[in-house]
Design an enzyme around this catalytic site. Sequence first.
Site, mmCIF file in Angstrom:
data_model
loop_
_atom_site.group_PDB
_atom_site.id
_atom_site.type_symbol
_atom_site.label_atom_id
_atom_site.label_comp_id
_atom_site.label_asym_id
_atom_site.label_seq_id
_atom_site.Cartn_x
_atom_site.Cartn_y
_atom_site.Cartn_z
ATOM 1 N N GLU A 1 -6.963 4.206 7.831
ATOM 2 C CA GLU A 1 -6.809 5.648 7.579
ATOM 3 C C GLU A 1 -8.067 6.210 6.922
ATOM 4 O OE1 GLU A 1 -3.025 5.319 5.581
ATOM 5 O OE2 GLU A 1 -2.106 4.809 7.502
ATOM 6 N N SER B 1 3.323 -2.502 10.368
ATOM 7 C CA SER B 1 4.792 -2.440 10.518
ATOM 8 C C SER B 1 5.474 -3.757 10.143
ATOM 9 C CB SER B 1 5.166 -2.014 11.939
ATOM 10 O OG SER B 1 4.647 -0.735 12.222
ATOM 11 N N GLU C 1 -5.401 -5.519 10.482
ATOM 12 C CA GLU C 1 -4.393 -4.488 10.731
ATOM 13 C C GLU C 1 -4.722 -3.777 12.044
ATOM 14 O OE1 GLU C 1 -2.429 -3.205 6.827
ATOM 15 O OE2 GLU C 1 -4.194 -1.982 7.054
ATOM 16 N N LYS D 1 0.128 4.250 -0.246
ATOM 17 C CA LYS D 1 -0.520 5.425 0.371
ATOM 18 C C LYS D 1 -0.317 6.670 -0.511
ATOM 19 C CE LYS D 1 0.148 3.362 4.845
ATOM 20 N NZ LYS D 1 0.005 3.492 6.266
ATOM 21 N N GLY E 1 2.213 1.869 10.832
ATOM 22 C CA GLY E 1 3.131 3.007 10.702
ATOM 23 C C GLY E 1 3.790 3.418 12.016
ATOM 24 N N ASN F 1 0.869 -1.178 0.000
ATOM 25 C CA ASN F 1 0.000 0.000 0.000
ATOM 26 C C ASN F 1 0.907 1.228 0.000
ATOM 27 O OD1 ASN F 1 -1.789 2.042 0.524
ATOM 28 N ND2 ASN F 1 -2.269 1.397 2.624
ATOM 29 N N HIS G 1 -9.502 0.757 4.733
ATOM 30 C CA HIS G 1 -8.235 0.923 5.460
ATOM 31 C C HIS G 1 -8.495 1.802 6.684
ATOM 32 C CE1 HIS G 1 -4.149 2.197 6.399
ATOM 33 N NE2 HIS G 1 -3.742 1.125 5.730
HETATM 34 C C1 PEP Z 1 -0.793 -0.155 5.953
HETATM 35 O O1 PEP Z 1 -0.783 0.985 5.529
HETATM 36 O O2 PEP Z 1 -1.710 -0.905 5.636
HETATM 37 C C2 PEP Z 1 0.290 -0.576 6.839
HETATM 38 C C3 PEP Z 1 0.218 -1.756 7.388
HETATM 39 O O3 PEP Z 1 1.329 0.315 7.028
HETATM 40 P P1 PEP Z 1 2.760 -0.020 7.719
HETATM 41 O O4 PEP Z 1 3.277 -1.292 7.112
HETATM 42 O O5 PEP Z 1 3.607 1.156 7.396
HETATM 43 O O6 PEP Z 1 2.502 -0.173 9.185
#
Ligand code: PEP
Length: 275
Positions: free
Chosen positions: A119, A235, A189, A33, A195, A31, A117
């Site tokens: 976000e 992460s 997630e 972003k 992040g 992703n 997601h």
């Molecule tokens: C994501 O944006 O779905 C995500 C898991 O980000 P990160 O790997 O940076 O934590």
Amino acid sequence: MNASHRRTCPERSRRTADGGKLMRIPIIAGNWKMYKTEQEAFQLASDLKQRLKDVDGVKMVICPPFTSLSSVKRAIENSPILLGAQNMHWEEKGAYTGEISPSMLLTAGCKYVIIGHSERRNLFFETDNFVNLKVKSALKFNLSPIICVGEKLDQREANKTEEVVENQVRGAFKDLNAKDAEKTVIAYEPVWAIGTGRTATPQQANEVHLFIRELLSSEFGKECAEKINILYGGSVKPENSRELLDMPEIDGALVGGASLDAESFGKLVRSAKQS
Ligand code: PEP
């Protein structure tokens, strides 16, 4: 459904691993972003194509911003890497300023679309109802939705992880039948791990994945539930991916930060192949 029984019953989870994980090809999805200009995206995708040309046995998906879909599509032509988008509207067309429709994604070459997601849910107030409308629309247009669910830190600390995740899964899958459900991908997630550099332990993640699988099984039947890839996100990086992907219920990863660099995404893909 008795969740604590499931978690403490290794027999049961081993059976799921043998019967289930082998059937599911791992998916590593990046992703991107709101990162990468069109030119940067083209370069990253071209680099990935070169690095990953010999990979089989892992589905690789990259989800650039909308503005880079067409150049990334060009960059990954004739490679096993698949294209995905990060969001979509549920309507095919209309007066929805700033939105992108499923048919636009399909004709841009997308096979996958990330839906719900955290976000989007937390910064743009997407509800379970929006997520459900988008999931149904994606399926109608032959796009595989990668449906994101996960609890916030305070919810985990209040022992509400299963309640939150169950509501999100039930909301996303409302009105779907087993035939539709098996075309979806779920990404668990935990919001506190996205992040932040903080990762769920493999055991913590596996526990929630098993909970989701049992929920799907009770709604759509075991055969359908065993076909659905449940990815972990939060992460994930080359240093921790193997131990996560080795878990019986973890069928791949949705990756943010570490997908922005060709070397680390390449390592992640290769770690999925070894798991
Ligand atoms: C994501 O944006 O779905 C995500 C898991 O980000 P990160 O790997 O940076 O934590």
